[in-house]
Design an enzyme around this catalytic site. Structure first.
Site, PDB file in Angstrom:
ATOM      1  CB  THR A  48      13.202   4.889  20.659  1.00  0.00           C
ATOM      2  OG1 THR A  48      13.294   6.074  20.039  1.00  0.00           O
ATOM      3  CG2 THR A  48      11.594   5.789  20.392  1.00  0.00           C
ATOM      4  CD  GLU A  86       8.338   5.445  18.930  1.00  0.00           C
ATOM      5  OE1 GLU A  86       8.289   3.941  18.501  1.00  0.00           O
ATOM      6  OE2 GLU A  86       9.311   6.114  17.763  1.00  0.00           O
ATOM      7  CD1 TRP A 112      10.327   3.233  -4.420  1.00  0.00           C
ATOM      8  CD2 TRP A 112      11.588   2.698  -2.888  1.00  0.00           C
ATOM      9  NE1 TRP A 112      10.442   4.430  -3.926  1.00  0.00           N
ATOM     10  CE2 TRP A 112      11.399   4.216  -2.727  1.00  0.00           C
ATOM     11  CE3 TRP A 112      12.940   3.047  -1.793  1.00  0.00           C
ATOM     12  CZ2 TRP A 112      12.246   4.970  -2.013  1.00  0.00           C
ATOM     13  CZ3 TRP A 112      14.121   4.216  -1.390  1.00  0.00           C
ATOM     14  CH2 TRP A 112      13.103   5.281  -1.751  1.00  0.00           C
ATOM     15  CE  LYS A 148      14.449   6.148  -5.580  1.00  0.00           C
ATOM     16  NZ  LYS A 148      14.048   7.258  -5.285  1.00  0.00           N
TER      17      LYS A 148
HETATM   18  P1  ADP Z   1      13.636  -0.459  18.438  1.00  0.00           P
HETATM   19  O1  ADP Z   1      13.329  -1.614  18.262  1.00  0.00           O
HETATM   20  O2  ADP Z   1      14.041   0.041  17.276  1.00  0.00           O
HETATM   21  O3  ADP Z   1      13.214   0.457  20.179  1.00  0.00           O
HETATM   22  P2  ADP Z   1      11.006  -0.605  18.254  1.00  0.00           P
HETATM   23  O4  ADP Z   1      11.089  -1.919  19.302  1.00  0.00           O
HETATM   24  O5  ADP Z   1       9.494   0.329  18.276  1.00  0.00           O
HETATM   25  O6  ADP Z   1      12.376  -0.149  18.626  1.00  0.00           O
HETATM   26  O7  ADP Z   1      10.729  -0.655  16.586  1.00  0.00           O
HETATM   27  C1  ADP Z   1       9.628  -0.642  16.417  1.00  0.00           C
HETATM   28  C2  ADP Z   1       9.701  -0.797  14.364  1.00  0.00           C
HETATM   29  O8  ADP Z   1      10.466  -2.853  14.485  1.00  0.00           O
HETATM   30  C3  ADP Z   1       8.715  -0.938  13.811  1.00  0.00           C
HETATM   31  O9  ADP Z   1       8.297   0.635  13.049  1.00  0.00           O
HETATM   32  C4  ADP Z   1       9.341  -1.849  12.899  1.00  0.00           C
HETATM   33  O10 ADP Z   1       9.981  -1.558  12.111  1.00  0.00           O
HETATM   34  C5  ADP Z   1       9.950  -3.254  13.607  1.00  0.00           C
HETATM   35  N1  ADP Z   1       9.038  -4.690  13.577  1.00  0.00           N
HETATM   36  C6  ADP Z   1       8.039  -4.508  14.445  1.00  0.00           C
HETATM   37  N2  ADP Z   1       7.721  -5.782  14.537  1.00  0.00           N
HETATM   38  C7  ADP Z   1       7.543  -6.231  13.088  1.00  0.00           C
HETATM   39  C8  ADP Z   1       7.099  -7.704  11.675  1.00  0.00           C
HETATM   40  N3  ADP Z   1       6.270  -8.255  12.568  1.00  0.00           N
HETATM   41  N4  ADP Z   1       7.260  -7.242  10.888  1.00  0.00           N
HETATM   42  C9  ADP Z   1       8.267  -6.288  10.795  1.00  0.00           C
HETATM   43  N5  ADP Z   1       8.976  -5.333  11.872  1.00  0.00           N
HETATM   44  C10 ADP Z   1       8.542  -5.336  12.957  1.00  0.00           C
END
Ligand code: ADP
Length: 542
Positions: free
Chosen positions: A184, A328, A444, A439
């Protein structure tokens, strides 16, 4: 009573073997770092993958070894996905946009044996070489003619394949063995590694293929802008060959004009990527006065697709599928294509539904819970923290007992860190990332909702809402806007627009303008950076 059915291990190598036999003419077209366009088929790719697997074994790869890649979307990267996992190694994709510290941490933590590198990243490796593990081997993903003079002892990718047989006896790997590894982005703390199994990859490919039949079928041509170097390009390297869909890889050229031209020339039907990429493409569509020939479908995920973006595509006759997921989760969790009876709804209603993050794909269970962990109703109103469960979802993190201990709740569900509602039809709405919520006075405020509304203003090219510390209310929202080219945006007008849609206490206290928003390594707006930039911003009433 035990059933009487065969058990065969699910293995990623079987996907390509199947594609080579059943969809032999399915194409892989790649814009190469060498500058030209390369074409091949699944049948020919399977032969090169066999040669590469022999090459890896000759290099000394043994089962379980982590073999890393630092590369754009292209056929050689695709070959590595199959050759490494197929021969028993673990394909560890590294995001080249990570900071140097993170990259060094990841290579060390994963204990990578070999690093495969695209030509673009030679200077990066040369700069880091002294700090990388001394026994790490480097392979440059090019042919002899393009090998540069370098102080780093790069091996040549095409030499690695040369002379090897085009058949490989793929070992019968336990389906629960690791096939892939992806860290990640680690916006806070060190990156954490998700270790995918052969079984999870195959199941994920099947679930994605079933959920997105419009995009994934024999006659479809798909362009993944979503990178092979992160989140398995949303599973496309597995789901596309499984269904026979052709893959068009854009290489390093991800600007609107380059994407438009490649899609146009290659008659791409479906293109997949994060919202920031589509801003560029929409700009180019505007400039050309037409859409790329053949484009009919866009999959948007990774962060929330603004309603105005969905509308811009849909108004041009391009179907938008809004998807949600995370590393994940292999990574796809939901998809937002409409069922046929919803497709006949008026545009406004369709846009409302498509702005949600869609419904779960097969194999992914969703629940939302309150702060005490109690499950909340799926009524489309009640918002809670989203948890997921399934065969394609991580049960912990590679070599990280602390993070593993925190990953699951007491019932074995994985906490996503997202806040969401789920409605009676199963549509998920991500209201915010828990850490991005604002917040204010104990209430929220969703940054996503405000951004969506602000994006509807024609003079707003891009925007983000962040929390700014406030003496009385703890936090108040600040709207950061990138104005559209040459446009003046009136602060009061923008706040008045939001005032029509939100309660007074939810409307941002101030608007600031900037030329560009900082992005994370995965191309999302970095709210962490924005919060640091505007930490001392003085709000008008403060
Ligand atoms: P990172 O980019 O931080 O490495 P990921 O690619 O796994 O991690 O990102 C996952 C996160 O991206 C999700 O938990 C969510 O917060 C956000 N996310 C993914 N798709 C969407 C979506 N369509 N709308 C809103 N948030 C999204």
């Amino acid at each position: 009573m035990q059933a009487m059915m065969m058990h065969r291990n699910m293995k990623v190598a079987d996907i390509l073997t199947f594609a080579a036999e059943i969809h032999p003419t399915g194409e892989i077209v790649s814009r190469r770092t060498e500058g030209d366009l390369h074409r091949t088929t699944y049948a020919d790719t399977a032969k090169r993958v066999a040669q590469l697997a022999h090459g890896l074994v000759a290099l000394g790869m043994t089962p379980g070894d982590r073999i890393a890649t630092l590369a754009w979307n292209g056929y050689r990267h695709f070959e590595l996905y199959y050759a490494i996992s197929g021969a028993g190694g673990v394909c560890h994709t590294i995001n080249p946009r990570l900071s140097q510290e993170q990259m060094l941490y990841i290579v060390g933590h994963a204990d990578d044996k070999v690093l495969f590198v695209d030509l673009t990243f030679v200077p990066m490796i040369e700069a880091l070489a002294d700090q990388l593990p001394p026994d790490l081997r480097f392979v440059l993903m090019t042919d002899k003619a393009h090998m540069p003079d370098s102080a780093v002892a790069f091996l040549c990718y095409e030499d690695l394949l040369d002379g090897h047989p085009t058949q490989f006896e793929w070992p019968d790997i336990d389906e629960n063995d690791a096939a892939g590894l992806c860290y990640t982005s680690g916006t806070t703390g060190n990156p954490k590694g998700t270790l995918f199994s052969h079984r999870s990859m195959v199941l994920h490919a099947m679930s994605v293929a079933i959920a997105l039949p419009k995009a994934l079928n024999q006659s479809s041509r798909i362009l993944p802008v979503v990178p092979l170097f992160h989140v398995n390009a949303w599973g496309l390297p597995y789901a596309a060959p499984l269904t026979g869909a052709s893959l068009i890889f854009p290489g390093p050229a991800l600007d609107g004009e380059s994407l438009f031209n490649l899609m146009d020339a290659e008659k791409v039907y479906s293109a997949w990527g994060v919202p920031t990429v589509w801003l560029g493409l929409l700009g180019q569509i505007e400039a050309e006065g037409r859409i790329p020939d053949g484009l009919g479908d866009v999959v948007i995920g990774g962060s929330a697709a603004p309603r105005s973006m969905i509308e811009a595509f849909e108004a041009k006759g391009i179907n938008v599928c809004h998807a949600w997921g995370m590393t994940e989760m292999s990574p796809v969790g939901t998809q937002g294509n409409l069922t046929p009876h919803l497709e006949d709804l008026p545009l406004e209603d369709r846009l409302n539904i498509k702005s949600k993050q869609g419904r779960r794909i097969f194999g992914v269970d969703l629940k939302i819970v309150d702060e005490a962990g109690v499950a909340l109703p799926h009524d489309g109103q009640t918002s809670g923290e989203l948890y997921v469960r399934g065969n394609t979802i991580a049960s912990g993190y590679f070599n990280n007992p602390d993070a593993t201990a925190d990953a699951l709740d007491s019932d074995g569900w994985f906490g996503t860190g997202d806040m969401a509602t789920i409605d009676g039809d199963g549509y998920l709405t991500i209201t915010d990332r828990a850490k991005d919520l604002i917040k204010s006075g104990g209430e929220w405020i969703s940054s996503l909702d405000l951004e969506n509304a602000a994006m509807a203003h024609p003079c707003v090219a891009n925007c983000a809402v962040i929390a700014v510390p406030h003496a009385k209310w703890d936090e108040r929202p600040l709207l950061v806007v990138v104005p559209a080219d040459g446009q003046q945006v009136d602060k009061a007008e923008l706040l008045a627009l939001l005032g029509k849609q939100f309660a007074k206490w939810q409307v941002p206290d101030d608007v600031v303008f900037t030329d560009a928003l900082p992005l994370t390594a995965t191309g999302k707006i970095s709210k962490l950076t924005l919060r640091a930039i505007y930490a001392d911003h003085v709000l008008p009433d403060a």
